[in-house]
Design an enzyme around this catalytic site. Structure first.
Site, PDB file in Angstrom:
ATOM      1  N   ASP A 124       7.213   5.716   0.094  1.00 50.18           N
ATOM      2  CA  ASP A 124       7.235   5.492   1.694  1.00 50.18           C
ATOM      3  C   ASP A 124       6.852   6.892   2.857  1.00 50.18           C
ATOM      4  OD1 ASP A 124       6.950   3.930   3.960  1.00 50.18           O
ATOM      5  OD2 ASP A 124       8.195   4.037   4.352  1.00 50.18           O
ATOM      6  N   SER A 125       6.688   6.351   3.398  1.00 51.90           N
ATOM      7  CA  SER A 125       6.099   7.222   4.775  1.00 51.90           C
ATOM      8  C   SER A 125       7.680   7.905   5.104  1.00 51.90           C
ATOM      9  CB  SER A 125       5.127   7.619   6.051  1.00 51.90           C
ATOM     10  OG  SER A 125       5.234   6.595   6.301  1.00 51.90           O
ATOM     11  N   TYR A 171       2.660   8.690   8.866  1.00 56.07           N
ATOM     12  CA  TYR A 171       1.076   8.651   7.855  1.00 56.07           C
ATOM     13  C   TYR A 171       0.217   8.129   9.286  1.00 56.07           C
ATOM     14  CZ  TYR A 171       3.539  10.774   4.181  1.00 56.07           C
ATOM     15  OH  TYR A 171       4.068  11.251   3.121  1.00 56.07           O
ATOM     16  N   GLY A 172       0.695   6.871   9.530  1.00 62.00           N
ATOM     17  CA  GLY A 172      -0.344   5.898  10.029  1.00 62.00           C
ATOM     18  C   GLY A 172      -1.368   6.557  10.849  1.00 62.00           C
ATOM     19  N   CYS A 184       4.056   2.332   1.252  1.00 62.25           N
ATOM     20  CA  CYS A 184       3.750   3.182   2.021  1.00 62.25           C
ATOM     21  C   CYS A 184       1.960   2.255   2.333  1.00 62.25           C
ATOM     22  CB  CYS A 184       3.042   4.011   2.386  1.00 62.25           C
ATOM     23  SG  CYS A 184       2.864   4.879   4.204  1.00 62.25           S
ATOM     24  N   ASN A 185       2.030   0.829   3.484  1.00 63.58           N
ATOM     25  CA  ASN A 185       0.768   0.620   3.484  1.00 63.58           C
ATOM     26  C   ASN A 185      -0.732   1.712   3.564  1.00 63.58           C
ATOM     27  OD1 ASN A 185       1.270  -2.389   4.389  1.00 63.58           O
ATOM     28  ND2 ASN A 185       2.473  -1.663   4.069  1.00 63.58           N
ATOM     29  N   THR A 186      -0.240   2.385   4.693  1.00 66.71           N
ATOM     30  CA  THR A 186      -1.402   3.610   4.914  1.00 66.71           C
ATOM     31  C   THR A 186      -1.263   4.798   3.896  1.00 66.71           C
ATOM     32  OG1 THR A 186      -0.022   4.017   7.422  1.00 66.71           O
ATOM     33  CG2 THR A 186      -1.730   5.621   6.514  1.00 66.71           C
ATOM     34  N   GLU A 231      10.926   1.912  14.240  1.00 64.77           N
ATOM     35  CA  GLU A 231      12.169   3.259  14.258  1.00 64.77           C
ATOM     36  C   GLU A 231      13.192   3.838  15.289  1.00 64.77           C
ATOM     37  OE1 GLU A 231      11.905   6.328  12.107  1.00 64.77           O
ATOM     38  OE2 GLU A 231      10.813   5.177  11.538  1.00 64.77           O
ATOM     39  N   CYS A 280       2.195  -3.293   7.423  1.00 63.37           N
ATOM     40  CA  CYS A 280       2.604  -2.208   7.516  1.00 63.37           C
ATOM     41  C   CYS A 280       4.461  -2.361   7.106  1.00 63.37           C
ATOM     42  CB  CYS A 280       3.096  -1.555   9.432  1.00 63.37           C
ATOM     43  SG  CYS A 280       3.461  -0.085   9.403  1.00 63.37           S
ATOM     44  N   THR A 281       4.776  -1.433   6.356  1.00 66.69           N
ATOM     45  CA  THR A 281       6.226  -1.663   5.841  1.00 66.69           C
ATOM     46  C   THR A 281       7.499  -1.512   7.061  1.00 66.69           C
ATOM     47  OG1 THR A 281       6.277   0.643   6.734  1.00 66.69           O
ATOM     48  CG2 THR A 281       6.230   0.617   4.011  1.00 66.69           C
ATOM     49  N   HIS A 282       6.453  -1.652   8.352  1.00 72.85           N
ATOM     50  CA  HIS A 282       7.647  -1.164   9.339  1.00 72.85           C
ATOM     51  C   HIS A 282       7.600  -2.692  10.840  1.00 72.85           C
ATOM     52  CE1 HIS A 282       8.103   3.042   9.311  1.00 72.85           C
ATOM     53  NE2 HIS A 282       8.746   3.208  10.036  1.00 72.85           N
TER      54      HIS A 282
HETATM   55  N1  DGL Z   1       5.027   3.357   5.767  1.00 71.31           N
HETATM   56  C1  DGL Z   1       3.711   3.516   7.094  1.00 71.31           C
HETATM   57  C2  DGL Z   1       2.641   2.104   6.470  1.00 71.31           C
HETATM   58  O1  DGL Z   1       3.207   1.520   5.842  1.00 71.31           O
HETATM   59  C3  DGL Z   1       4.583   2.773   8.865  1.00 71.31           C
HETATM   60  C4  DGL Z   1       4.413   3.974   9.478  1.00 71.31           C
HETATM   61  C5  DGL Z   1       4.056   5.431   9.567  1.00 71.31           C
HETATM   62  O2  DGL Z   1       2.843   5.011   9.819  1.00 71.31           O
HETATM   63  O3  DGL Z   1       4.641   6.307   8.659  1.00 71.31           O
HETATM   64  O4  DGL Z   1       1.651   1.467   6.621  1.00 71.31           O
END
Ligand code: DGL
Length: 287
Positions: A16-17, A48-49, A79-81, A159, A195-197
């Protein structure tokens, strides 16, 4: 660390990011407790987003290369992104290693949950710009109606540890209040946390969307997809004890431990995290 070298006893690599993918790790630990897990959070380059297609793809390939060099039997792109932007590049680059992203499992969870098949995708700007969820959902149901909404501020709130409270409520209301106020026939009945968050902000998000919109995320369905793939490839571990977990980050182990404990749902310390530098390899990035 992993004494046996048979392929089925290699760890599952999860990338993941940052700390958000720990929600997927949590689901994997629950479903596949005997598996060894190797988690890499690229905290030095988070988020990453808000980054470009090329940057996200390059980062994802480099992170994956690191995990492959360590020895893994399957890669989970938590990571979704990165799943939305780089899954095909990762699969091509790492073949024949199996690679599972979170978008497809998230789409399955949403389609299974929705009655009206009017779906709302909440994700980062980079993910929504690719319409990856829309494409994945339409493959499952060509008649589905899908709206994608970037909600990048939720990442910063998670975060910061502000999962609930007045700031989270105001931000959620600002993004989502108008959807709740639509008439029932124009409202989606299911929202995907793409999104993971976002699972951490489920409370404020649910409140802003109102009681008529159900919320799904991809953590559980991703873990199920991993299990199915390991069964299909005869790669389930033959160990019967609890698997090893190793956490790796590219920056800030203290912050990783502080924020990450909430995502994983259990406490861990900065000393439990191995800090690494990902050395860029010579990778061609297309797209
Ligand atoms: N891990 C990213 C996602 O799931 C969220 C955090 C990021 O922007 O890196 O899209």
């Amino acid at each position: 660390m992993y004494e046996t070298t048979t392929q089925e006893n290699l760890p599952i690599g999860i990338f993941d990011s940052g700390v958000g993918g720990l929600t997927v790790l949590h689901a994997l630990k629950n479903l596949l407790p005997a598996e060894n897990l190797l988690y890499l959070g690229d905290t030095a380059r988070l988020p990453y987003g808000t980054k470009s297609h090329d940057s996200v793809t390059r980062y994802a390939l480099q992170a994956a290369d690191y995990l492959v060099q360590r020895g893994i039997k399957l890669l989970v792109v938590a990571c979704n992104t990165a799943s939305a932007l780089a899954l095909e590049s990762l699969r091509e680059h790492l073949a024949p290693l199996p690679v599972i992203g979170v978008v497809e499992p998230g789409a399955i969870a949403a389609v299974e949950c929705s009655k009206s098949q009017h779906l709302l995708v909440l994700a980062t700007e980079a993910t929504t710009s690719q319409l990856a969820y829309t494409r994945a959902i339409l493959r499952l149901n060509p008649d589905a109606v899908i709206e994608e909404m970037p909600c990048s501020l939720f990442v910063a709130l998670a975060e910061e540890g502000w999962h609930q409270g007045p700031v989270a409520d105001v931000v959620a209301e600002q993004y989502l209040g108008l959807i709740r106020e639509r008439s029932a026939d124009l409202r989606p009945d299911t929202a995907i946390l793409g999104c993971t968050h976002f699972p951490l902000l489920q409370g404020p998000i649910a409140q802003a969307l109102g009681p008529d919109i159900k919320i799904v995320d991809s953590a559980t369905t991703t873990a199920q997809a991993v299990q199915e793939e390991l069964v299909r490839l005869s790669l389930l571990t033959d160990a019967d004890g609890g698997g090893d977990l190793q956490l790796i980050a590219t920056d800030g182990p203290e912050r990783f431990a502080r924020v990450g404990s909430a995502f994983l749902g259990e406490k861990f310390a900065a000393e439990d995290i191995k800090l690494i530098d990902i050395h860029p390899t010579d990778l061609a990035v297309s797209g």
